[in-house]
Scaffold this active site. Sequence first.
Site, PDB file in Angstrom:
ATOM      1  N   HIS A  38     -37.181  78.814  17.615  1.00  0.00           N
ATOM      2  CA  HIS A  38     -35.686  78.411  17.386  1.00  0.00           C
ATOM      3  C   HIS A  38     -35.064  78.817  16.222  1.00  0.00           C
ATOM      4  CE1 HIS A  38     -37.822  75.517  19.994  1.00  0.00           C
ATOM      5  NE2 HIS A  38     -36.723  75.057  20.534  1.00  0.00           N
ATOM      6  N   GLY A 127     -40.114  66.582  15.190  1.00  0.00           N
ATOM      7  CA  GLY A 127     -40.119  67.498  16.556  1.00  0.00           C
ATOM      8  C   GLY A 127     -39.669  66.644  17.623  1.00  0.00           C
ATOM      9  N   PRO A 128     -40.152  65.511  18.093  1.00  0.00           N
ATOM     10  CA  PRO A 128     -39.425  64.451  19.017  1.00  0.00           C
ATOM     11  C   PRO A 128     -38.086  63.903  18.254  1.00  0.00           C
ATOM     12  CG  PRO A 128     -41.807  63.931  18.639  1.00  0.00           C
ATOM     13  CD  PRO A 128     -41.532  64.920  17.689  1.00  0.00           C
ATOM     14  N   LEU A 129     -36.996  64.392  18.636  1.00  0.00           N
ATOM     15  CA  LEU A 129     -35.733  64.176  18.075  1.00  0.00           C
ATOM     16  C   LEU A 129     -35.487  62.667  17.713  1.00  0.00           C
ATOM     17  CD1 LEU A 129     -33.476  66.701  20.084  1.00  0.00           C
ATOM     18  CD2 LEU A 129     -34.685  66.889  17.544  1.00  0.00           C
ATOM     19  N   ASN A 195     -23.276  71.376  14.687  1.00  0.00           N
ATOM     20  CA  ASN A 195     -23.113  72.821  15.152  1.00  0.00           C
ATOM     21  C   ASN A 195     -22.477  72.721  16.513  1.00  0.00           C
ATOM     22  OD1 ASN A 195     -25.165  72.586  17.115  1.00  0.00           O
ATOM     23  ND2 ASN A 195     -26.629  73.358  15.455  1.00  0.00           N
ATOM     24  N   ILE A 197     -23.809  72.417  19.630  1.00  0.00           N
ATOM     25  CA  ILE A 197     -24.469  72.940  20.697  1.00  0.00           C
ATOM     26  C   ILE A 197     -25.858  72.485  21.099  1.00  0.00           C
ATOM     27  CG2 ILE A 197     -25.458  75.118  21.528  1.00  0.00           C
ATOM     28  CD1 ILE A 197     -22.882  75.517  21.352  1.00  0.00           C
ATOM     29  N   HIS A 269     -30.144  78.963  20.225  1.00  0.00           N
ATOM     30  CA  HIS A 269     -31.255  77.702  19.990  1.00  0.00           C
ATOM     31  C   HIS A 269     -32.438  77.962  20.326  1.00  0.00           C
ATOM     32  CE1 HIS A 269     -32.083  73.493  20.139  1.00  0.00           C
ATOM     33  NE2 HIS A 269     -33.074  73.803  21.132  1.00  0.00           N
ATOM     34  N   SER A 391     -42.575  33.930  16.300  1.00  0.00           N
ATOM     35  CA  SER A 391     -43.418  34.174  17.506  1.00  0.00           C
ATOM     36  C   SER A 391     -44.733  34.910  16.809  1.00  0.00           C
ATOM     37  CB  SER A 391     -42.866  34.663  18.734  1.00  0.00           C
ATOM     38  OG  SER A 391     -41.690  34.032  19.241  1.00  0.00           O
ATOM     39  N   GLU A 418     -37.466  47.744  17.805  1.00  0.00           N
ATOM     40  CA  GLU A 418     -38.794  47.977  17.642  1.00  0.00           C
ATOM     41  C   GLU A 418     -39.156  49.479  17.745  1.00  0.00           C
ATOM     42  OE1 GLU A 418     -38.162  44.783  20.814  1.00  0.00           O
ATOM     43  OE2 GLU A 418     -37.335  46.481  20.371  1.00  0.00           O
ATOM     44  N   PHE A 444     -43.573  45.139  24.340  1.00  0.00           N
ATOM     45  CA  PHE A 444     -42.574  45.783  23.763  1.00  0.00           C
ATOM     46  C   PHE A 444     -43.034  47.095  22.943  1.00  0.00           C
ATOM     47  CE2 PHE A 444     -39.956  41.690  23.966  1.00  0.00           C
ATOM     48  CZ  PHE A 444     -39.598  42.128  25.366  1.00  0.00           C
ATOM     49  N   ASP A 476     -42.514  33.168  30.913  1.00  0.00           N
ATOM     50  CA  ASP A 476     -41.476  34.339  30.772  1.00  0.00           C
ATOM     51  C   ASP A 476     -41.641  35.189  31.670  1.00  0.00           C
ATOM     52  OD1 ASP A 476     -39.987  33.572  28.733  1.00  0.00           O
ATOM     53  OD2 ASP A 476     -41.212  34.262  27.315  1.00  0.00           O
ATOM     54  N   HIS A 480     -42.406  40.051  30.635  1.00  0.00           N
ATOM     55  CA  HIS A 480     -43.112  39.943  29.508  1.00  0.00           C
ATOM     56  C   HIS A 480     -44.552  39.828  29.362  1.00  0.00           C
ATOM     57  CE1 HIS A 480     -38.759  39.093  28.440  1.00  0.00           C
ATOM     58  NE2 HIS A 480     -39.185  38.722  27.393  1.00  0.00           N
TER      59      HIS A 480
END
Length: 671
Positions: A38, A127-129, A195, A197, A269, A391, A418, A444, A476, A480
């Site tokens: 990139h 890396g994972p945005l 930018n 883009i 990009h 909890s 979370e 969760f 629940d 859950h």
Amino acid sequence: MDQAVPNSVSADRVTHSDLANAVRALSMDAVEQAKSGHPGLPMGAADMATVLFTKFLKYDATDTTWPDRDRFVLSAGHGSMLIYSLLHLTGVKGMTIDELKRFRQLDSKTPGHPENFMTPGVETTTGPLGQGIATAVGMAIAERMLNAEYGDDLVDHRTYVIASDGDLMEGISHEAIALAGHLKLNRLIVLFDDNGISIDGPLSLSDSVDQVKRFEAAGWRAVRVDGHDDKAIARALSRAQKSDRPTMIACKTTIGFGAPKKAGTSKAHGEPLGAEELAGAKAALGWKHAPFEIPENIRDAWAKAGKKGRRHRKAWAERLKALPAEKRAEFERRMKGMRPQGLSEAIAKLKDKLIAEPQNVATRKASEIALEVITEAVPELVLGSADLTPSNNTKTKNLTAISPGNYAGRYIHYGIREHGMAAAMNGMALHKGLVPAGATFLVFADYARPAMRIAALAGIPVTYVMTHDSIGLGEDGPTHQPVEHLASLRSMPKMRVYRPADAIETAECWQMALERTDGPNLLALTRQNLPQVRKEASRENLSATGAYELSPAEGKARATIFASGSEVEIALAAQKILAEQSFAVRVVSVPSLDLFLAQPEKVRARIIGDAPVKVAVEAAVRFGWDAVIGPDGIFVGMHGFGASAPYKDLYKHFGITAEAVAEHILRTHNL
């Protein structure tokens, strides 16, 4: 598009453009040689990065782990050549020109996205945005908490982030900036590479959020500047350093800055420029040098920038040396990630007490009992919860919560965030000096999973306390009730999942979680009360192999029942039913299936035994248990989602009972 003004390198004077163009040139060359990468972000963000590294970052390239350095996080990890170029130019050991030439190649120090376990000077895997900016919030929290404990002489630094449009579009960014704004983390400064883009094209295709107003609404100071005006960037950073709130500087930039045809477009990009466009970009930038060639005067200027923090580091080292020996040793222990010697003894004493005074409690309560002891033995342990403190039982009597502007505490109210909590915990652990543990319901884990995966991938020592671990939570209902989560999390490499059966196993699992320093841990804990199944004292941590024989057979075992957590009670009851029919059965408790499966074959074979019938009992799906019981083994557990009802009714409804286990064994044996 605003084109760069051609710049000729002077033998006597190095300009900001010279320095920034060196970053651009190395980034373009590396991507071109790899035929992958990139180039657009490094080209567009080079000006802001250059101003930051040469004028503001408290940084010594000769010691990238100096505790009081400023932290820099490239949240926009796809632009990894930006940070690799900076690390090379500032003189970080090992970041040679040959490593830049090996960009994106196997075992190089320049992988496709920044990874802290591969590249010196990289603070966190990104890396994972969104992960980077959220992790940076944890680093900023750690700095303020340690500052409250040790003062300005030892802890007084900032956390800087370069974030992209994509980082701010991801949902985790909302959680992160809201928490940072609430806590008034004024040492956190984000440079937004504005930018306009994304991969699909102009950002206007999918987004029209005013990010400045968004950050302001979250309690930040936010401003706009020309991202190619070094003086404007410097003024904005100088003001940000004086702010009483976190600051976001929206730097308007051109992606692929300098490229004749691709600048300002999505074509810059995620693909190499190509030979013709690369030559055109270098011509527009006035860069007349061969690939990977940096003129000596520019290289010298960058090397000087890499050393500018040395005097700060040396002065800090003198202040550390002047501390009383005990305080200095404690600070150094914590920054090295070493655990206090008193932890194992504290657990041993707790186990003795539990044998003398058995506790028939939910393992979430057993965890609280253990934490009352552990928090005294491990002063760097910081607890918290995503709005489920009553909890999750993670706030012990001796802890106070941090609050906006007041960081002298060891508990964090993360709010219903979370994902943000898990990422912040990564940042706190990577910062060093604190050991974070955060809590929510097990179901969760899905919300937190991307940050949990980063912790596993990067070997970050954090602990997740996840309660309400099965259909045992009851009314629940299925939304859950986690049924697939244990299997899913056990399948994640380097994630260690614990599901203790009683108060003693819970204490042992906490001990293992805190002693582990090379990856994340998860404690899956019950809502419902459980009997204490361990009756005899043992200084040995029986849970350490992941499974152990809890109750031997009377005579030669004709079957073995393997169970975890709340189902160990059911296994023991089934053993008793079968014993009354002269059918010898042994019970093996499996507090950590993944840890057990990682044991040497001899250890596993000894614990599994040679009984002809093997049964696994767990109020979750079967996936993973065949490694213990075999494909023909008996599994008593869940085969679909749960239901809403009192938990005892649910166990009967789904056939997870002692009677059902005994019936399965007898039926199989009689075939």
